[in-house]
Design a protein around this motif. Structure first.
Motif, short mmCIF file in Angstrom:
data_model
loop_
_atom_site.label_atom_id
_atom_site.label_comp_id
_atom_site.label_asym_id
_atom_site.label_seq_id
_atom_site.Cartn_x
_atom_site.Cartn_y
_atom_site.Cartn_z
N ALA A 27 58.09 16.61 -46.86
CA ALA A 27 56.99 17.35 -47.48
C ALA A 27 55.74 17.17 -46.63
O ALA A 27 55.18 16.08 -46.57
CB ALA A 27 56.75 16.86 -48.91
N ASP A 28 55.31 18.24 -45.98
CA ASP A 28 54.12 18.20 -45.13
C ASP A 28 53.63 19.63 -44.95
O ASP A 28 54.43 20.55 -44.76
CB ASP A 28 54.45 17.58 -43.76
N ASP A 29 52.31 19.83 -45.03
CA ASP A 29 51.79 21.19 -44.94
C ASP A 29 51.65 21.67 -43.51
O ASP A 29 51.32 22.84 -43.28
CB ASP A 29 50.45 21.29 -45.67
N GLN A 30 51.91 20.81 -42.53
CA GLN A 30 51.80 21.21 -41.13
C GLN A 30 53.19 21.58 -40.57
O GLN A 30 54.05 20.71 -40.44
CB GLN A 30 51.19 20.10 -40.30
N PRO A 31 53.41 22.85 -40.22
CA PRO A 31 54.71 23.27 -39.70
C PRO A 31 55.15 22.47 -38.48
O PRO A 31 56.33 22.18 -38.32
CB PRO A 31 54.48 24.75 -39.34
N LEU A 32 54.20 22.10 -37.62
CA LEU A 32 54.55 21.36 -36.42
C LEU A 32 55.12 19.99 -36.76
O LEU A 32 56.10 19.55 -36.14
CB LEU A 32 53.32 21.20 -35.51
N ILE A 33 54.54 19.33 -37.75
CA ILE A 33 55.05 18.03 -38.18
C ILE A 33 56.44 18.18 -38.77
O ILE A 33 57.36 17.41 -38.46
CB ILE A 33 54.11 17.38 -39.22
N ARG A 34 56.64 19.19 -39.61
CA ARG A 34 57.95 19.40 -40.22
C ARG A 34 59.00 19.70 -39.14
O ARG A 34 60.13 19.22 -39.22
CB ARG A 34 57.91 20.55 -41.23
N MET A 88 56.67 12.01 -47.41
CA MET A 88 55.60 12.70 -48.13
C MET A 88 54.25 12.57 -47.42
O MET A 88 53.75 11.46 -47.22
CB MET A 88 55.48 12.11 -49.54
N ASP A 89 53.67 13.73 -47.05
CA ASP A 89 52.31 13.74 -46.53
C ASP A 89 51.36 13.51 -47.70
O ASP A 89 51.72 13.71 -48.87
CB ASP A 89 52.04 15.09 -45.86
N ILE A 90 50.14 13.08 -47.41
CA ILE A 90 49.17 12.86 -48.48
C ILE A 90 48.31 14.09 -48.72
O ILE A 90 48.20 14.59 -49.83
CB ILE A 90 48.28 11.64 -48.18
N ARG A 91 47.70 14.60 -47.68
CA ARG A 91 46.79 15.73 -47.83
C ARG A 91 47.55 17.04 -47.73
O ARG A 91 47.88 17.50 -46.65
CB ARG A 91 45.69 15.65 -46.77
N ARG A 148 63.46 7.86 -53.26
CA ARG A 148 62.48 6.92 -52.75
C ARG A 148 61.55 7.64 -51.78
O ARG A 148 61.99 8.44 -50.96
CB ARG A 148 63.17 5.74 -52.07
N ILE A 149 60.26 7.34 -51.91
CA ILE A 149 59.26 8.09 -51.16
C ILE A 149 58.59 7.23 -50.09
O ILE A 149 58.19 6.09 -50.35
CB ILE A 149 58.18 8.64 -52.12
N VAL A 150 58.50 7.79 -48.91
CA VAL A 150 57.77 7.17 -47.81
C VAL A 150 56.58 8.07 -47.47
O VAL A 150 56.74 9.27 -47.24
CB VAL A 150 58.66 7.00 -46.56
N ILE A 151 55.40 7.48 -47.47
CA ILE A 151 54.19 8.23 -47.18
C ILE A 151 54.02 8.39 -45.67
O ILE A 151 54.14 7.43 -44.92
CB ILE A 151 52.95 7.51 -47.75
N ALA A 185 48.71 5.60 -53.01
CA ALA A 185 50.06 6.12 -52.99
C ALA A 185 51.08 5.02 -53.24
O ALA A 185 52.08 5.21 -53.95
CB ALA A 185 50.35 6.80 -51.65
N ILE A 186 50.86 3.83 -52.68
CA ILE A 186 51.75 2.71 -52.92
C ILE A 186 51.72 2.34 -54.40
O ILE A 186 52.76 2.09 -55.02
CB ILE A 186 51.36 1.50 -52.06
N ARG A 187 50.54 2.33 -54.98
CA ARG A 187 50.42 2.03 -56.41
C ARG A 187 51.09 3.11 -57.24
O ARG A 187 51.54 2.85 -58.37
CB ARG A 187 48.96 1.87 -56.83
N ALA A 188 51.16 4.32 -56.71
CA ALA A 188 51.79 5.43 -57.44
C ALA A 188 53.31 5.35 -57.39
O ALA A 188 53.98 6.11 -58.08
CB ALA A 188 51.32 6.77 -56.86
#
Length: 219
Positions: free
Chosen positions: A6-13, A52-55, A78-81, A94-97
């Motif tokens: 999950a990331d809003d940047q196509p290049l990262i994905r 998971m991206d944050i922004r 399980r989620i990795v930020i 995010a860790i607390r979440a």
């Protein structure tokens, strides 16, 4: 193992997709471009690990993480930020979440893949040097802005020792060596602490160790 991104940047994905596609033990099941899509991805595909991206638009990664980790039907996800860290002050939240850890977006491909494997195996992805710096931010906040400290009365003295070492980023093997225990015994103690604290994984125990004052930044 099944992986989602999950990331809003196509290049990262695209970069993550290429890495995962070349890993023989991984299968990229789906991608998301915002937080709402990330939640839908988790519900539809149930990946073992969701990067998971944050922004992100519509819903940020922190809230998406919280909604996924508090959904009893998604306990296996399980989620990795994913973060740039130096510019991202929200990793702690995010860790607390409920995130199981975090990794830097500019990490070498082999480190990213190994991080996915670590989290899929049930461990937390916490680099000690980054973790200390991250959680140390809590100590700089005004007292009124901090969450109430967790109560540790349910833990034995040995379990408090183990919690402190988890908070410093030590692995089960390192905890065992420090306390003159076998890795298996150390792992059992960590499991007991997780159960008593109602924590999802070691990432949340790191937060507990700092919030409770059991260890302090710089120790």
């Amino acid at each position: 193992m099944r992986v989602g991104v999950a990331d809003d940047q196509p290049l990262i994905r695209t970069g993550l997709r290429a890495m995962i596609d070349h890993a023989p033990d991984m299968d990229l099941v789906a991608e998301a471009a915002d937080g709402e899509q990330a939640i839908d991805l988790a519900r539809r595909h149930r990946p073992d690990v969701l990067l998971m991206d944050i922004r992100m638009p519509l819903l940020d990664g922190i809230e998406a993480t919280r909604r996924i980790t508090t959904d009893s039907d998604l306990g296996g996800v399980r989620i990795v930020i994913l973060t740039t860290f130096d510019n991202d002050e929200y990793v702690y939240a995010a860790i607390r979440a409920g995130a199981s850890g975090f990794m830097l977006k500019d990490a070498p491909p082999e480190d990213v893949l190994e991080g996915i494997r670590v989290v899929a195996a049930g461990d937390a992805l916490l680099a000690p040097s980054v973790t200390r710096r991250l959680i140390a931010e809590l100590a700089l906040r005004p007292i009124a802005d901090r969450p109430p400290p967790p109560q540790l009365g349910v833990l034995t003295e040995r379990e408090r020792e183990v919690l402190a070492l988890v908070g410093r980023g030590l692995s089960n093997a390192e905890i065992g060596a420090d306390l003159f225990l076998s890795p298996a015994t150390a792992k059992t103690h960590v499991s007991h602490v997780l159960t008593k604290r109602g924590a999802r994984d070691s990432a949340q125990l790191v937060v507990t160790a700092y919030e409770s004052g059991l260890i302090r930044p710089g120790e």
